[in-house]
Scaffold this motif. Structure first.
Motif, PDB file in Angstrom:
ATOM      1  N   ILE A  67       0.845  -1.183   0.000  1.00  0.00           N
ATOM      2  CA  ILE A  67       0.000   0.000   0.000  1.00  0.00           C
ATOM      3  C   ILE A  67       0.881   1.234   0.000  1.00  0.00           C
ATOM      4  N   GLY A  68       0.552   2.184  -0.844  1.00  0.00           N
ATOM      5  CA  GLY A  68       1.258   3.460  -0.891  1.00  0.00           C
ATOM      6  C   GLY A  68       0.271   4.591  -0.691  1.00  0.00           C
ATOM      7  N   MET A  69       0.633   5.555   0.152  1.00  0.00           N
ATOM      8  CA  MET A  69      -0.253   6.681   0.441  1.00  0.00           C
ATOM      9  C   MET A  69       0.520   7.983   0.334  1.00  0.00           C
ATOM     10  N   SER A  70      -0.116   9.005  -0.217  1.00  0.00           N
ATOM     11  CA  SER A  70       0.505  10.321  -0.302  1.00  0.00           C
ATOM     12  C   SER A  70      -0.542  11.394  -0.030  1.00  0.00           C
ATOM     13  N   TYR A  71      -0.044  12.562   0.399  1.00  0.00           N
ATOM     14  CA  TYR A  71      -0.941  13.664   0.763  1.00  0.00           C
ATOM     15  C   TYR A  71      -0.285  14.979   0.380  1.00  0.00           C
ATOM     16  N   LYS A  72      -1.090  15.912  -0.111  1.00  0.00           N
ATOM     17  CA  LYS A  72      -0.608  17.274  -0.352  1.00  0.00           C
ATOM     18  C   LYS A  72      -1.661  18.264   0.104  1.00  0.00           C
TER      19      LYS A  72
END
Length: 460
Positions: A67-72
């Motif tokens: 699982i990969g998660m990113s936020y901006k």
């Protein structure tokens, strides 16, 4: 890491002071408001892989779940902050840390789903992004951990998680039809590894091959370099013409220049397009190639190499057919760290590369068809890759025989309740064309083998 965090902290402090100076109590937004209006992106990925080598060589299998998660954040006066990370778990696999009994060589493909430095590790966690970005219509500046896409430095996303880079990236997307990209990079997070490394340390994470004199290369962890500078110019004088010029300067190791011109010419009824492409590559060594000792240098003194690649094809609504050719000069090997990205040659097919070779002639045919009603795409590629002899160490870094390769790639996008789910089936066959001198080390994981890939991505 500490340096990146310090810069982000300083910028946020400046933004706070500016906000206090210009704020109006009636319309003030708190920083938490920008956080709440930020955007999350998540990908769940499951990858099953099988390698079928010729008997009696070892076969392999593996399944990875990640699982990969990113936020901006929401932009404020052009500024954004972003971060991201991932976890990958080895649900089941062969014993990837055990060598093949006949050749003494290790697994090549399945190991890339996990950590190639520690293949027995079951759970892998990575911090992949941590950056601050300033963006206005004709300028974008990003500092920190990020993901770049350029011809030679790119994500090479063919396993669980792609490459990431750390440094300063400046993009000017439209200055009189010219897009300008400038970067200075000082660290890499290499695909199939867990830790951020300096530019010098990142080279050699994958197999190092042999020196031009035929002994094992010793450049891993023995190079010195302050970083990579790159400059890219993309120019589109007309809608159907696109030109790119790139230069990569790796301090104390090498220079590489890249030129690409692509053109699409519509037919009279405008239902089809004839497509053409031409690439030129040229490189030279810099400094001592990374180390004064030639056995520990990445490039040798006075190293020069060149390559050309070309494409001609036909494109219709949903279908494309291309014929591709690449030639690498026989004066020296063409080198570029495999850790940094995949080859941009037109003859590239997934799961193999022609970096590290000289005296190459490659021809490849590729056909693709979009099936819009089925939300699917089928790609078929077939090529012949004529390399220098496996015993010619000066032009064959990895002891690879000439080979033929067939790729069949089917991609399906699910709809309805499964919106966001993508399935992929990729079959790869590589057959021997060149002499292996009955040495299984020139065959194992290289030719006379099949590779099966079953991939599911769920993005939301």
């Amino acid at each position: 890491m500490k340096f990146s965090l310090s810069v982000i902290f300083i910028v946020l402090s400046i933004l706070e002071i500016q906000a206090q100076q210009v704020s109006n109590p009636a319309d003030t937004m708190h920083f938490s408001d920008y956080l709440k209006k930020g955007k999350w992106s998540t990908q769940v990925r499951n990858y099953t892989m099988f390698t079928d080598n010729r008997v009696p060589l070892t076969d392999y299998h593996a399944n990875a779940l990640g699982i990969g998660m990113s936020y901006k954040t929401k932009a404020w006066k052009g500024f954004q902050v972003g971060f991201g990370g991932s976890f990958v778990y080895n649900t089941w696999s062969s014993k990837l840390s055990i060598a093949d009994s006949l050749t003494g060589q290790f697994n090549r493909y399945e190991i890339g789903l996990f950590d190639i430095e520690n293949p027995s590790q079951a759970l892998i966690g990575r911090i992949e992004e941590l950056y601050i970005k300033y963006h206005v219509p004709k300028l974008s500046i990003t500092f920190g951990k990020q993901k770049l896409v350029t011809p030679w430095i790119n994500p090479q996303d063919g396993r669980m998680r792609p490459n990431f880079q750390e440094g300063l990236y400046i993009e000017m997307p439209d200055i009189k039809k010219v897009k300008i990209e400038i970067a200075w990079l000082y660290r890499f997070l290499v695909r199939s590894t867990e830790n951020w490394l300096s530019i010098a340390q990142s080279i050699g994470q994958y197999p190092v091959g042999i020196t031009p004199d035929g002994v094992r290369s010793g450049y891993k962890n023995n190079l010195t370099s302050k970083g990579i500078g790159l400059l890219g110019l993309t120019y589109s004088p007309l809608e159907n013409i696109k030109m790119q010029v790139w230069h990569y300067y790796t301090h104390n190791i090498f220079n590489t220049s890249f030129l690409q011109v692509e053109m699409a010419i519509p037919t009279k009824n405008k239902t089809k397009e004839a497509i053409f492409g031409l690439q030129g590559h040229y490189q030279t060594s810099v400094g001592n190639g990374g180390n004064e000792n030639p056995l520990m240098a990445y490039t040798q003194k006075n190293h020069t190499s060149w390559a050309i690649s070309s494409r001609i094809g036909l494109k219709t609504n949903g279908q494309q057919i291309t014929f591709n050719y690449t030639h690498i000069g026989k004066h020296d090997r063409f080198l570029f760290p495999r850790e940094w990205g995949r080859d941009p040659f037109y003859t590239f097919l997934p799961r193999e590369r022609n970096e590290g070779f000289g005296g190459v002639n490659a021809v490849m045919f590729q056909w693709s068809q979009n099936f819009k009603k089925l939300n699917s795409k089928l790609e078929i590629g077939y090529g012949h890759y004529y390399l220098s002899d496996v015993n010619n160490s000066s032009l064959n870094k990895y002891g690879f025989p000439s080979y033929q390769q067939l790729n069949i790639n089917f991609i399906h996008h699910f709809k309805g309740i499964f919106e966001g789910l993508q399935g992929q089936l990729l079959y790869v066959y590589k057959g021997r064309l060149g002499e292996t001198y009955q040495n299984p080390r020139f065959e194992f994981n290289k030719v006379n083998m099949s590779l099966y890939n079953i991939i599911f991505n769920y993005n939301f």
